[in-house]
Design a protein around this motif. Structure first.
Motif, PDB file in Angstrom:
ATOM      1  N   LEU A  26      29.725  47.911  42.088  1.00  0.00           N
ATOM      2  CA  LEU A  26      27.865  48.599  41.737  1.00  0.00           C
ATOM      3  C   LEU A  26      26.876  47.494  42.423  1.00  0.00           C
ATOM      4  CD1 LEU A  26      28.881  49.132  38.576  1.00  0.00           C
ATOM      5  CD2 LEU A  26      28.847  50.699  39.535  1.00  0.00           C
ATOM      6  N   THR A  27      27.352  47.157  43.144  1.00  0.00           N
ATOM      7  CA  THR A  27      26.354  46.316  44.381  1.00  0.00           C
ATOM      8  C   THR A  27      24.976  46.871  45.488  1.00  0.00           C
ATOM      9  OG1 THR A  27      27.794  45.500  46.387  1.00  0.00           O
ATOM     10  CG2 THR A  27      27.562  44.288  44.700  1.00  0.00           C
ATOM     11  N   GLY A  50      39.658  40.829  31.515  1.00  0.00           N
ATOM     12  CA  GLY A  50      38.086  41.479  31.646  1.00  0.00           C
ATOM     13  C   GLY A  50      37.390  40.781  32.940  1.00  0.00           C
ATOM     14  N   LEU A  51      38.218  39.768  33.121  1.00  0.00           N
ATOM     15  CA  LEU A  51      37.478  39.015  34.314  1.00  0.00           C
ATOM     16  C   LEU A  51      37.883  39.608  35.473  1.00  0.00           C
ATOM     17  CD1 LEU A  51      36.880  36.617  35.770  1.00  0.00           C
ATOM     18  CD2 LEU A  51      38.703  35.567  36.389  1.00  0.00           C
ATOM     19  N   VAL A  99      35.058  41.464  37.893  1.00  0.00           N
ATOM     20  CA  VAL A  99      34.891  41.340  39.679  1.00  0.00           C
ATOM     21  C   VAL A  99      34.752  42.851  40.161  1.00  0.00           C
ATOM     22  CG1 VAL A  99      35.740  40.535  41.469  1.00  0.00           C
ATOM     23  CG2 VAL A  99      35.626  38.706  39.648  1.00  0.00           C
ATOM     24  N   VAL A 100      35.429  43.347  40.059  1.00  0.00           N
ATOM     25  CA  VAL A 100      35.559  44.900  40.249  1.00  0.00           C
ATOM     26  C   VAL A 100      34.568  45.869  39.611  1.00  0.00           C
ATOM     27  CG1 VAL A 100      36.588  47.247  40.546  1.00  0.00           C
ATOM     28  CG2 VAL A 100      38.000  44.956  40.605  1.00  0.00           C
TER      29      VAL A 100
END
Length: 78
Positions: A19-20, A8-9, A13-14
């Motif tokens: 999506l930035t 999940g982490l 992070v991905v």
């Protein structure tokens, strides 16, 4: 660490990396960052105070004590 939480982490992070978007603002390094820190520490302090208040109200105390009221460590020693 469990596999599910690590996965999940990794997914979070991905997703954040992919999506930035370009930001057209910044946090002023002067007064506003100090105000933000004061607000964050105030909220944190309020949450801790509420946890201690409601814990004491319902019979839970933040420190471990035995029946005589003496502080004990994790193994029950005085």
């Amino acid at each position: 660490m469990r596999f599910g939480s690590a996965y999940g982490l990794f997914v979070a992070v991905v997703a954040l990396c992919l999506l930035t978007q370009e930001a057209h603002a910044y946090v002023d390094p002067g007064r506003s960052s100090v105000v933000q820190q004061i607000m964050a520490s105030g909220v944190t302090g309020l949450l801790v105070a509420l946890r201690n208040f409601f814990g004491g109200l319902f019979g839970k105390s933040p420190s471990k004590t035995d029946e005589a009221g003496k502080d004990t460590d994790a193994k029950g020693r005085h």
